[in-house]
Design a protein around this motif. Structure first.
Motif, mmCIF file in Angstrom:
data_model
loop_
_atom_site.group_PDB
_atom_site.id
_atom_site.type_symbol
_atom_site.label_atom_id
_atom_site.label_comp_id
_atom_site.label_asym_id
_atom_site.label_seq_id
_atom_site.Cartn_x
_atom_site.Cartn_y
_atom_site.Cartn_z
ATOM 1 N N ARG A 186 0.852 -1.190 0.000
ATOM 2 C CA ARG A 186 0.000 0.000 0.000
ATOM 3 C C ARG A 186 0.888 1.239 0.000
ATOM 4 N NH1 ARG A 186 -4.016 0.582 4.817
ATOM 5 N NH2 ARG A 186 -5.046 2.032 3.427
ATOM 6 N N HIS A 188 0.697 5.560 0.523
ATOM 7 C CA HIS A 188 0.011 6.822 0.796
ATOM 8 C C HIS A 188 0.992 7.933 0.466
ATOM 9 C CE1 HIS A 188 -2.229 3.969 3.326
ATOM 10 N NE2 HIS A 188 -3.268 4.750 3.076
ATOM 11 N N THR A 190 1.535 12.148 -0.357
ATOM 12 C CA THR A 190 1.031 13.523 -0.366
ATOM 13 C C THR A 190 2.056 14.386 -1.088
ATOM 14 O OG1 THR A 190 -0.207 13.269 1.687
ATOM 15 C CG2 THR A 190 0.437 15.509 1.079
ATOM 16 N N PHE A 264 4.459 7.153 2.230
ATOM 17 C CA PHE A 264 4.435 6.038 3.178
ATOM 18 C C PHE A 264 4.198 4.769 2.364
ATOM 19 C CE2 PHE A 264 2.651 9.734 5.312
ATOM 20 C CZ PHE A 264 3.325 9.772 6.521
ATOM 21 N N THR A 327 8.578 2.466 9.498
ATOM 22 C CA THR A 327 7.286 2.644 10.154
ATOM 23 C C THR A 327 6.814 1.264 10.623
ATOM 24 O OG1 THR A 327 6.039 2.273 8.122
ATOM 25 C CG2 THR A 327 6.705 4.540 8.592
ATOM 26 N N LYS A 332 8.777 5.195 5.426
ATOM 27 C CA LYS A 332 8.357 6.491 4.906
ATOM 28 C C LYS A 332 9.592 7.209 4.409
ATOM 29 C CE LYS A 332 8.332 8.780 9.463
ATOM 30 N NZ LYS A 332 7.530 9.515 10.455
ATOM 31 N N ARG B 186 -5.800 3.270 11.343
ATOM 32 C CA ARG B 186 -4.464 3.742 10.983
ATOM 33 C C ARG B 186 -4.582 5.138 10.392
ATOM 34 N NH1 ARG B 186 -1.327 0.257 6.805
ATOM 35 N NH2 ARG B 186 0.493 1.343 7.657
ATOM 36 N N HIS B 188 -2.251 8.143 8.240
ATOM 37 C CA HIS B 188 -1.050 8.649 7.573
ATOM 38 C C HIS B 188 -1.272 10.126 7.327
ATOM 39 C CE1 HIS B 188 -0.889 4.311 6.635
ATOM 40 N NE2 HIS B 188 0.415 4.478 6.672
ATOM 41 N N VAL B 189 -0.460 10.948 7.937
ATOM 42 C CA VAL B 189 -0.638 12.392 7.796
ATOM 43 C C VAL B 189 0.657 13.036 7.323
ATOM 44 C CG1 VAL B 189 -0.123 12.755 10.249
ATOM 45 C CG2 VAL B 189 -1.300 14.542 8.966
ATOM 46 N N GLU B 224 2.812 11.713 16.361
ATOM 47 C CA GLU B 224 2.476 10.296 16.471
ATOM 48 C C GLU B 224 2.124 9.901 17.898
ATOM 49 O OE1 GLU B 224 5.251 9.041 12.619
ATOM 50 O OE2 GLU B 224 5.912 8.523 14.636
ATOM 51 N N GLU B 245 -2.752 3.553 14.948
ATOM 52 C CA GLU B 245 -1.369 3.781 14.550
ATOM 53 C C GLU B 245 -1.335 5.100 13.788
ATOM 54 O OE1 GLU B 245 0.038 0.639 11.947
ATOM 55 O OE2 GLU B 245 1.163 2.165 10.862
ATOM 56 N N ASN B 247 1.071 7.699 11.620
ATOM 57 C CA ASN B 247 2.333 7.892 10.900
ATOM 58 C C ASN B 247 2.350 9.303 10.335
ATOM 59 O OD1 ASN B 247 3.354 4.926 10.685
ATOM 60 N ND2 ASN B 247 1.191 4.845 10.053
ATOM 61 N N ALA B 248 3.387 10.053 10.650
ATOM 62 C CA ALA B 248 3.423 11.458 10.244
ATOM 63 C C ALA B 248 4.684 11.781 9.454
ATOM 64 C CB ALA B 248 3.355 12.357 11.477
ATOM 65 N N PHE B 264 -4.832 10.614 5.627
ATOM 66 C CA PHE B 264 -5.492 9.370 5.206
ATOM 67 C C PHE B 264 -5.840 8.610 6.476
ATOM 68 C CE2 PHE B 264 -2.326 10.452 2.014
ATOM 69 C CZ PHE B 264 -3.008 10.346 0.812
ATOM 70 N N ASP B 266 -7.564 5.104 7.891
ATOM 71 C CA ASP B 266 -8.214 3.797 7.742
ATOM 72 C C ASP B 266 -9.285 3.675 8.822
ATOM 73 O OD1 ASP B 266 -6.349 3.296 5.797
ATOM 74 O OD2 ASP B 266 -5.431 1.576 6.799
#
Lengths: 361, 361, 361, 361
Positions: A186, A188, A190, A264, A327, A332, B186, B188-189, B224, B245, B247-248, B264, B266
C-alpha cells in the motif's frame, strides 16, 4: 572563470549515432518551449518542424511564441515557420514527433498522426491509461514498448503513440520500483507541487503567495492509476496493473519548480533503512543520451531533498530521495524531481531516445 | 465605516464570572507576545505578571520585548516591570500561570512553580507525554484533567501542570476525534507547516523562498505520540493511549501562518463522505470564552481550506477540513488550523479557561 | 474572548444622517467585491443594485461572482439579481453610483449614466485627467468638486462624474500635500507595488515568485500627471496643475497588498526632519464615515512602514510614512497605503461620502 | 543531452598565464563559500589556504563550513585544514589574499596582513572610503590602483589593501560611468535588494514573506559615498571624488538573488534614449578571466531586467539595464546585477585578476 554556480549540464557521449528528424506539436506553449530547449544541441535529434494552433501557423517561431524559458531561443528555431498542427502540414520524412498539446486537442490529433505513420512520444494526459498505449519511463518499464505491436494490430496504425506519465507520478514511481523487491503493498503519498506544473499562467500570484492549495484537479487519480500501470507487467500480449493500492493527496505550494512528495509505503518484507537506501541508490539506469548517470540520488541528511537545492540534479533528469525511516508496516521517505524536465519534456525526449534505441524509429 | 475586511472577532458572553489573576512565563518571546494579545480584554483573565530571562528582568516590558505581533502592545502591559522566571519572583496571589518557555528551561522551571502551588497551563513541549500530566484540548478530552489528582498524589504538589499539544498535532486531532466513531485504525498524515511554527527567527528567508523543507526536528514523533494520548481514555486512575497507529511526515513551506495537513484515515466502518462531513461538523464544542462556536468547519469546495483564506476562522480558534473523499480502506481529507493561535497560545488560554470552569483554579 | 489579532475596524459615529441608495457598476470584479465589502454595514449607503457584463446579467450575485474577498458575501447581496450595466437597467431612484468598470467600458458607460442624471463616483482610470472632471481625495482637494458645475455646463448633464486617483498616486499624494508648505519643487518616486494592484489574475505566480518586474504599463504616467492635478488649484472656473515636476518609476514585487514607495522631494525651504514629520502628522483629516482619524501615520522607526505590518492601519484608509531624512535639496522618505482599500474601492466610497456631505447627492 | 537550461558558464581563454597562490580569509561564511565556488577551476588562481575564526581553526573545511552553495564543495577544498585568521598562520608564499571577513574583524586583520607583505583584495566594507585605499571596479577605474603606492608610502606596508564596493553600489556604478560623458549631475536611486545581500541568516522568513522592508542599515550612505569615489579621478597622488550628488533609498524585497535598482539621472546634456543605450552597450570591458564579454546588457523590453531572469547574465558578472526613458532633466532607467557574484565574491576575484595583470602581485 570556470566556476559554474548552478550547473545543469549533462555530459553525454554520443550513444545513439544516427540523426533523427523530429517535430514538436504544440511548440509555443510552456512544455513546447522546454522541448526546444532540451533538443538544442541534442546529439541525435534534429528539430525539423514546429507546430501550433491555427492562429500561430505561418508566423516565424519567435513571433508566435512568448518565449519564457531561461535560455535564449536557439537561432535556427527562431527563424522556423510555425506549421498547423495537422498530419498533412508537416514533412513526410519526420522520424519522431513530440507532443505537448492540450489533452483535449491531443486526443484528436495524436491518433491522426499515428495513423499517418508517425511515431508520437507524447506528454499529454489523454490516452495514458488506454490498454494498448505504452506509458513508459525507460528505466522502469522499457519492455512495455512491446504494446506498440498490440496497438498497431488493433488500430491498424503504421505509426505509434506512446506516453510518459504525469509529473507527480514520475517523481514517485522510480522509488516505488526500487521498493518492489520488498513486497510493495500500500502507498500513501502527499504531494507539495510547484506552480510551474500548472503552466505559466496556471496559478496566479494572489492565489499562492503566503498560501497553499489542497487540490489539483485530476492529479490524484492520475497518480493512483498511472503508478500501477508503470509498475505493471507486460506478457507480450497484454498489460497487468501492479496490485499495490496507491492513495494520493495533491497540494500546490509557492515553489517555482520541483515537486516534493512524502511517501508512506507498506511493505510485505521488513527491510531496514540501509537496505532501502541501497535499493534506491543501485536501481539501474539506462544508457541513453538524456538519462542521468544515477536514477535515484539518496540523501542521508533528513533536511534533503529540497526543491530549490535539488531539482537540477543531473540536468533535472534525476530523482532525489531522503528522510527514509521505518514505520510499523514499512517505510516512509520523501522524494523530489524537476517537474518540467524529468516530469514533462525531458520524459518525452527520453522516451524518444528509447524508441530510437529499440528500433521503433 | 463599519466594514471589517479581515474580522477576527470572537463575540463571547461572559461565561466565567470571576476575575482570575494570571501570569505569563517567557512573555517576551513570540508565543509570549501572542499570549499578551489574546489576554488583552479577556473577560476573566487579568494579566498581573510577566516574566522573562534574567537579561530582561527589571526592564519595562516594552523595552524588554521586541514586539512583533500585528496589534500594538496593550498600554498596561507596556508599562509592566518584567520579573525573573522563578517562583519566588512572582506574586503569591496569582491564580493561573501560562508558560511559553523554551522546553529546556520549562523542564526545570514549570515543576518548581507547580510545587510552589501554582497551576501552570503550558505550551512548552516538555513533559507532554508524562503519564501524570494532562495533555488537553477542552473539546476533545476535558476529562483528562482528572490526572491532576494523580499528579498531585505522585509529586506532592499543591499546584499542577497541564499541557496543550504541539501545533501540528492540534490541527489534526479534532478531525480524528470526530472519526473515532467509525473505528479509527491507521492514520497517515503529511503536514505543510507555516514558518511561524519555528518562531520568529526559526526559518531564514534564504532557506524557504521558492523552496520547501522535508523535515522538522522532533515534529513527527510529537504528532504520532501526542495524538494517541489526546484520543486515549482516562479511567480515573491512569490513562490509556488510543490504539490507532499514527504515521506522520512533516514539511515546512513558504507560508506565514496556518498549518495545512493531508490525512489518510483507515476506518473499521465504511462511512460515506456525507457521514464523515456530518460527524466533523457536529462534533461538539465547549462553552468557554475563547472556544469557537463550531470546532470543525467543513468545506464542500475541494480547493479549501487554504492557509491564507481560512486560518483566521473564529479568531483563529476553529479547525477547518475539506476535500473529504473515500479510499479503499477509509477516507482522505485535508485539515487546517492557525498554528500560533489554536496551535499555541490560544490553546493554553483555552485550557486555562477549562481549569477555571472545572474548579481547578 | 475579546482579543482581536488583526483588527481593521473603524468605529465611526453616524455623521451623515440620511440613507443614500447606491449601486455598483462592475460589481463582480475584484474592486467591485471590495466595494461590496466596504458598503456592508455602511452607516449611510444602502446598496440597492449591482451590475455586471451581459454574461452575468440575470444571475444571482453569488452565482455570477467568483467571490475572493476575505469576508463572506453579505447575505442580502448574495441574493441580488445582477443587472446589465446600462442606465436603463438600474432603478431611477439611486442616489449614487460607484464604478469599478474596466476603463475601456467605463469610458462609454459612465458618461451615459451621468447624462441620465446619476452621480457617479468612479475608480476607473478613464477621464481622470479631463479638465472638467474632479479628481478628488477628500482630505486633499475637496474644493475641486466645484468642477461639477463646470462639467454640467459643458456637457449638459444632470448627473456628474468624479474620479479618485490611481492606487500608486494616492499612496504618495497625501505626503506631498503635507510638504507643499515647504515649497514642493521636484519629486522622484520609485514604487514597490503589490500584486493585487493588477487584479486577481493580473500577475502569475511564475512571473513574480523570487522576482520583481520593473515596469507597470501606464502607471508612471498616471502618477506624474494625477499628482499635479490633485495638488492643483481650482479658482471656481478652471483647474491649474501644480507646477512641481514629478518623476516616477514603478515596480511590481511579490507582496499581496500594500504599495510601498520611496520618495525624494526637492523643497524650496529647508525644513528639518522633525518639521516634516510634524507637517505630515498634523495634516488635517475630514469628518466622514470612512475617513481615518489620522490621515498620515509617521513612524520614527526607519524599518517602517512595511506592507504586511502597516497596510491595515485604520481599516486600510490611513497612509503611513517613515524613514524621513534630509537630502542636499530637500528630504527623502517612504510611504505606504493599502492599494485596494485606500487606493481603490475605499477611495471611491470616501468620495461618495464627500459628495453627500457637500450636497451633490 | 547537451542542453543547459540555466547556463552560467563563462568561457574564458587563459589570459593570465602564470599560477598565483591565493588564500581566503573568512572562508566558511556565505561570501567565503562563493569565493571557493568561483575559484574552483580558475585558470590562474590556485587556492592554497582557507582561514576562519578560532573555533573552526584546525578542522577540515567540510567539517567547519555549513556549505550552502548550490554546487558541491570542491574535493581538494573539503580536505583542507582551516587556519586561524592571522598573518602568522598562513603560508609565506601566498601571492594574493581574498577577504570576506565581517567588517569589524577585517578592520583589525586586513592591515595586519598588508603590513606582513600580503596583497589583500577585500569585499569587507571597512576602509572603503579611506583616502589611500583603492576602491576598484576594473572596468571603471583600474587606474585607481595607483593609490597603492600612496598607501605603501603612508603606511609603510610591503603588501597592499584594495577594496571592491558594496553590492548595491556596483549594480549602479557601471551605468553611471557610461552616463558620465553626458554630464552626470544628480542621481536619485531606489533599490529593491535581494535577501542574500544580508547573508544566509540576515533576513528571516517572517520578516519578508508578503512584505518589503524600507531600510537597510548603512546601505544608503555606502551607495552615496562609494559611487563618487569610484567615479572620481586619480592624479597620481590623490583621489578626487566625482562631484555628482547621489541620493539613495534602499529597500529589501522577497527575492533571493539580484538587486534591481530604479535610477533617475540628471544630465547636463540632453541625450536621447538611443544615445544612452548605445553608451551603456558600448562601455568598454576588460580582458580578464572573470570579466564579462559585455559589461552592460541593455534591454529594449521595458519589463526587463528582472532579477530571476537576468541575474545570471555572463555567469553573474554582467550588469543589466532597461526601461531607459527621458525625463525633464535627464533620464530614468532600471539596472540589475547579481549581488553575491558581481556584487561580492566575483568583484574581489576580478580585482585580484587586475592586480595580477597590472603587476601588483
Amino acid at each position: 572563470m570556470g566556476a559554474n554556480p548552478n550547473p545543469l549540464i549533462l555530459v553525454s557521449p554520443y550513444r545513439i549515432p544516427m540523426s533523427v528528424r523530429v517535430g514538436i506539436l504544440g511548440a509555443t506553449g510552456a512544455v513546447g518551449q522546454r522541448f526546444i530547449q532540451l533538443l538544442d544541441d541534442h546529439p541525435t535529434f534534429d528539430l525539423a518542424t514546429v507546430t501550433a494552433s491555427d492562429d500561430s501557423a505561418g508566423k516565424r517561431y519567435d513571433e508566435a511564441a512568448k518565449w519564457r524559458v531561461d535560455t535564449p531561443i536557439p537561432d535556427d528555431v527562431a527563424d522556423m515557420e510555425v506549421q498547423r498542427t495537422a498530419a498533412d502540414a508537416v514533412p513526410d520524412d519526420l522520424d519522431l514527433i513530440f507532443s505537448s498539446l492540450p489533452s483535449g486537442v491531443a486526443a484528436d490529433v495524436e491518433p491522426e498522426f499515428a495513423e499517418a505513420g508517425y511515431v508520437v512520444s507524447s506528454n499529454s494526459s489523454n490516452d495514458r491509461m488506454a490498454e494498448d498505449v505504452p506509458l513508459t519511463i525507460p528505466e522502469i518499464n522499457a519492455d512495455h514498448l512491446g504494446l506498440i505491436e498490440v496497438q498497431r494490430d488493433e488500430r491498424g496504425w503504421d505509426g505509434a503513440l506512446i506516453k510518459n506519465p504525469n509529473c507527480s507520478t514520475i517523481t514517485m514511481v522510480p522509488t516505488l520500483a526500487a521498493l518492489d523487491e520488498f513486497g510493495l503493498d500500500r502507498v500513501h503519498v502527499t504531494t507539495l507541487q510547484a506552480v510551474s506544473g500548472a503552466g505559466y499562467d496556471g496559478v496566479t500570484s494572489m492565489e499562492i503567495i503566503d498560501n497553499a492549495i489542497p487540490h489539483i484537479g485530476g492529479e490524484e487519480e492520475k497518480m493512483e492509476s498511472e503508478s500501477r500501470k508503470l509498475l505493471g507487467s507486460f506478457d507480450g500480449a497484454a498489460l497487468s496493473l501492479h496490485d499495490a493500492e496507491v492513495n494520493a493527496s495533491c497540494n500546490r505550494i509557492p515553489t517555482l519548480d520541483g515537486h516534493l512528495e512524502s511517501v508512506f509505503a507498506d511493505l510485505a518484507d521488513d527491510p531496514d533503512v540501509e537496505a532501502v537506501a541501497e535499493a534506491m541508490r543501485e536501481y539501474p539506469g539506462v544508457d541513453l543520451p538524456s538519462a542521468p548517470e544515477q536514477l535515484i540520488h539518496v540523501f542521508d541528511d533528513p533536511m534533503r531533498p529540497q526543491p530549490r537545492l535539488d531539482r537540477n540534479l543531473e540536468g533535472g533528469m534525476a530523482v532525489a530521495a531522503g528522510g527514509i525511516q521505518e514505520t510499523a508496516n514499512g517505510i516512509k521517505y520523501n522524494c523530489l524531481a524537476h517537474n518540467t524536465i524529468r516530469g514533462a519534456a525531458g520524459a518525452s525526449v527520453l522516451n524518444g531516445e528509447l524508441l530510437v534505441e529499440e528500433g521503433w524509429v
